[in-house]
Each structure stands twice: as structure tokens, then as C-alpha cells.
Scaffold this motif. Sequence first.
Motif, short mmCIF file in Angstrom:
data_model
loop_
_atom_site.label_atom_id
_atom_site.label_comp_id
_atom_site.label_asym_id
_atom_site.label_seq_id
_atom_site.Cartn_x
_atom_site.Cartn_y
_atom_site.Cartn_z
N LEU A 82 0.86 -1.19 0.10
CA LEU A 82 0.06 0.07 0.03
C LEU A 82 0.94 1.21 0.02
CD1 LEU A 82 -3.07 -0.92 2.50
CD2 LEU A 82 -2.74 -1.07 -0.09
N HIS A 83 2.14 1.21 -0.61
CA HIS A 83 3.10 2.25 -0.56
C HIS A 83 2.98 2.53 -2.26
CE1 HIS A 83 3.82 2.54 3.48
NE2 HIS A 83 4.52 1.57 3.41
N THR A 84 3.23 3.80 -2.48
CA THR A 84 3.41 4.04 -4.01
C THR A 84 4.81 3.59 -4.41
OG1 THR A 84 4.29 6.31 -3.49
CG2 THR A 84 1.91 6.07 -4.17
N ARG A 85 5.24 3.04 -5.76
CA ARG A 85 6.32 2.65 -6.47
C ARG A 85 7.17 3.88 -6.59
NH1 ARG A 85 9.36 -1.42 -5.79
NH2 ARG A 85 7.54 -2.74 -6.42
N ARG A 86 8.35 4.05 -5.87
CA ARG A 86 8.94 5.21 -5.97
C ARG A 86 10.18 5.16 -6.83
NH1 ARG A 86 9.84 8.31 -0.46
NH2 ARG A 86 7.74 8.43 0.27
N GLY A 87 10.72 6.40 -7.25
CA GLY A 87 12.02 6.28 -8.00
C GLY A 87 11.79 6.36 -9.69
N LYS A 88 12.57 6.58 -10.34
CA LYS A 88 12.27 6.78 -11.69
C LYS A 88 12.41 5.09 -12.50
CE LYS A 88 15.00 10.99 -12.50
NZ LYS A 88 16.12 11.81 -12.92
N GLY A 89 11.47 5.20 -13.49
CA GLY A 89 11.22 3.73 -13.91
C GLY A 89 10.22 3.70 -15.06
N VAL A 90 10.22 2.71 -15.85
CA VAL A 90 9.16 2.45 -16.73
C VAL A 90 9.12 0.87 -17.20
CG1 VAL A 90 8.99 4.58 -17.78
CG2 VAL A 90 10.40 2.80 -18.81
N VAL A 91 7.77 0.63 -17.50
CA VAL A 91 7.72 -0.79 -17.72
C VAL A 91 6.84 -0.78 -19.22
CG1 VAL A 91 6.57 -3.03 -17.58
CG2 VAL A 91 7.58 -2.08 -15.75
N SER A 92 7.31 -1.17 -20.29
CA SER A 92 6.83 -1.13 -21.59
C SER A 92 6.06 -2.80 -21.66
CB SER A 92 7.27 -0.68 -22.56
OG SER A 92 7.48 0.73 -22.48
N VAL A 93 4.90 -2.78 -22.21
CA VAL A 93 4.35 -4.43 -22.47
C VAL A 93 3.69 -4.13 -23.82
CG1 VAL A 93 2.80 -5.80 -22.07
CG2 VAL A 93 3.98 -4.86 -20.02
N THR A 94 3.92 -5.25 -24.67
CA THR A 94 3.16 -5.13 -26.00
C THR A 94 2.35 -6.31 -26.11
OG1 THR A 94 5.05 -6.59 -27.09
CG2 THR A 94 4.99 -4.01 -27.27
N ALA A 95 1.21 -6.41 -26.44
CA ALA A 95 0.24 -7.51 -26.43
C ALA A 95 -0.73 -7.02 -27.60
CB ALA A 95 -0.57 -7.57 -25.10
N GLY A 96 -1.57 -8.54 -28.12
CA GLY A 96 -2.50 -8.02 -29.17
C GLY A 96 -3.75 -7.19 -28.71
N ASP A 97 -4.22 -7.58 -27.35
CA ASP A 97 -5.15 -6.75 -26.81
C ASP A 97 -4.73 -5.53 -25.99
OD1 ASP A 97 -7.58 -6.03 -25.74
OD2 ASP A 97 -7.52 -7.60 -24.28
N PRO A 98 -5.55 -4.38 -26.25
CA PRO A 98 -4.97 -3.20 -25.68
C PRO A 98 -5.28 -3.45 -24.19
CG PRO A 98 -6.39 -2.55 -27.60
CD PRO A 98 -6.36 -4.11 -27.34
N VAL A 99 -6.37 -3.81 -23.56
CA VAL A 99 -6.73 -4.05 -22.17
C VAL A 99 -5.41 -4.83 -21.55
CG1 VAL A 99 -8.23 -5.26 -20.58
CG2 VAL A 99 -9.14 -3.61 -22.48
N ARG A 100 -5.31 -6.02 -22.36
CA ARG A 100 -4.16 -6.70 -21.66
C ARG A 100 -2.92 -6.01 -21.58
NH1 ARG A 100 -3.69 -11.95 -20.34
NH2 ARG A 100 -1.77 -12.93 -20.77
N ALA A 101 -2.50 -5.30 -22.51
CA ALA A 101 -1.22 -4.32 -22.29
C ALA A 101 -1.23 -3.39 -21.15
CB ALA A 101 -0.93 -3.89 -23.61
N GLU A 102 -2.31 -2.83 -21.12
CA GLU A 102 -2.58 -1.78 -19.92
C GLU A 102 -2.37 -2.34 -18.72
OE1 GLU A 102 -3.76 1.97 -19.63
OE2 GLU A 102 -1.85 1.72 -21.06
N VAL A 103 -3.09 -3.49 -18.44
CA VAL A 103 -3.20 -4.15 -17.22
C VAL A 103 -1.80 -4.55 -16.75
CG1 VAL A 103 -3.93 -6.42 -16.00
CG2 VAL A 103 -5.61 -4.90 -17.28
N PHE A 104 -1.12 -5.26 -17.85
CA PHE A 104 0.20 -5.62 -17.19
C PHE A 104 1.19 -4.86 -16.95
CE2 PHE A 104 -1.51 -9.95 -17.94
CZ PHE A 104 -0.94 -10.74 -17.33
N SER A 105 1.17 -3.64 -17.87
CA SER A 105 2.26 -2.69 -17.53
C SER A 105 2.05 -1.94 -16.20
CB SER A 105 1.95 -1.67 -18.76
OG SER A 105 1.06 -0.76 -18.60
N THR A 106 0.89 -1.88 -15.70
CA THR A 106 0.52 -1.16 -14.73
C THR A 106 1.02 -2.17 -13.52
OG1 THR A 106 -1.23 0.20 -15.34
CG2 THR A 106 -1.03 -0.34 -13.02
N ALA A 107 0.41 -3.37 -13.77
CA ALA A 107 0.88 -4.44 -12.73
C ALA A 107 2.32 -4.78 -12.51
CB ALA A 107 0.13 -5.87 -13.15
N LEU A 108 3.00 -4.83 -13.57
CA LEU A 108 4.43 -5.30 -13.55
C LEU A 108 5.09 -3.91 -13.03
CD1 LEU A 108 4.88 -7.02 -16.76
CD2 LEU A 108 4.36 -7.99 -14.62
#
Length: 285
Positions: A234-260
Motif C-alpha cells: 500500500l505504498h507508491t512505487r518510488r523512483g524513476k522507471g518504466v515498464v512497457s508491454v506489448t500485447a494484441g489486446d489493448p486491455v491486456r497491455a495496459e493491465v500488465f504494464s501497470t501491474a508489472l
Amino acid sequence: MKTAYRQIRSMGTTMDLVLPGKGDAPADLLVEEITSELDRIEQRLSVYRPDSDISVINRAAFRHPVPLDPEMHLIFTELVAYHRETRGFFDVTLKAVLDHYLEHGTEAGILPERIAGSAGMEHLVLEGDRIRFLKEGMQIDLGGYGKGYAMRNILKIISGRGVEKALVSFGGSLVYGLGSHPYGDCWKVSVPLPGTTEPLVFDLKNETLSTSGNSLNNQKKFGNSGHIVNPETLHTRRGKGVVSVTAGDPVRAEVFSTALFSAGNQRAMEIAGQFPDLKVGCFFM
């Protein structure tokens, strides 16, 4: 080749369309249809509209079960499934937690129990075609899922109009390459990495690229504390960084980039390794 370029303001951001081979009249008709669908989805899913379906659920679902129509039932069924698939790192019940941090800062002390206790997908219950909350104060925000869902529906409209090549960018963090670039075999999209000059580069052909993280723009808006909450701590993820995900389905890509991104580097790669349909690029500092 004539190419139409269009912009649509919706859902608090801008959608950019690149439509090779399209004249002005077909492009304008397409924009009209897309705008109508974006407005419809925003009316249903936005927490910033007091009369939206999500706002109604947030106000009422602890007091009594709220009926869901077929579209909303499918959405919540998918949300619960993605929570399981991401080992709990995709969680739409963290709005009250993030709102507290945005108001008081992440250094304001221990998260109040009434807020911490309201978070968690285990407190969101689907009973047939109804939804209810088990904890008072629970607030849901579909966030990136909503953008992915909107993109999924927009792509149906674009394909239904016979478009074979297009680049659709939703706020820059969600990009879909339909077909290939007119002068290449794909759409090349780069993702800047904070503190470096070498971006991540993805080749998109009938694929979505979603990027989540503490980018420069997000840091200006939310500060160094970040805006993505880890459901375990329940803390925010700090520091600089990005996660990029490609998938056929836009929902799947959005969900996993946030989760990862929420999960952090090591856990992210462990989870991503279970899903060969995903291409993942992680950068943490």
C-alpha cells in the motif's frame, strides 16, 4: 500517399490518429464515430463524473448490491480475472489510498486504518449480475483499464470501416499499430527512458504498446512519490522507471504494464515469464 492526421480530446487526454490512405471526409466520419464511443465509455467508467456507472457503484455498493448490466458485468469479471492473473498486482480498489497520498504526501505517516482496510480486491464481490463492497470506504478506479477498454472498442470501429493501416496513440502511453507503416513492415515506436539517451524501441504490427511508470510528466504531476500503488505494501512505487508491454489486446497491455511496474523489477520479470504472448521491457533506477 495521402495521410490523414486527427486529434481527439477525451478521457482527460488526447488520442492521435494517423490514417494512411484516408481522405478528409472518411477521416472526419471516423473521428465522429470514435468521439461518440469515447464519450460513451467515459460516461460509464470515469470516476470524475458523479453520474458515471463507476461513481454510482462507489457511492452505493457498500450499502447494498448494485445491479450490473451485461457490459459492466463483463468488465468486472475481466477485472477480477486479471487480478488473479497478475498475482494481485493489478488492483482497482486503491483509489482511496492514492487519494490520501496525493492530499497528504507519502511522508505523512502511517496510512489510516479506515483507508488501508478499505483496499483489496478480496473485498469486491460479484454476486451473479450484482456487485457489492465488503468494506466501508472502498473506492474503485479503473484507471488504465479504462483506456485499454476504450482503445479495444475504438479498434473495432476502425476495422469495421475497412481501415487496414493506422497508428493510434492514446496519451502517448498507449499505442496501437494496425497493419504496417506505408513504407515499412511495421510501426516503430520508441519509449524514452529516464536518465538515459537510449530508448526502448518496439516494432508494432497489429499490436498494442502500453507504458507505465514514473516518467518526467508523471513526476511533475504527482511528485517523486509516484502514482502507482503496490497492493501488497500500500505504498507508491518510488523512483524513476518504466515498464512497457506489448500485447494484441489493448486491455491486456495496459493491465500488465501497470501491474508489472507496481511489482518491481524482480517480481515483474517472474510474472511476465509466465505469459509468452507478452513482450516486456523494464527499466528501474
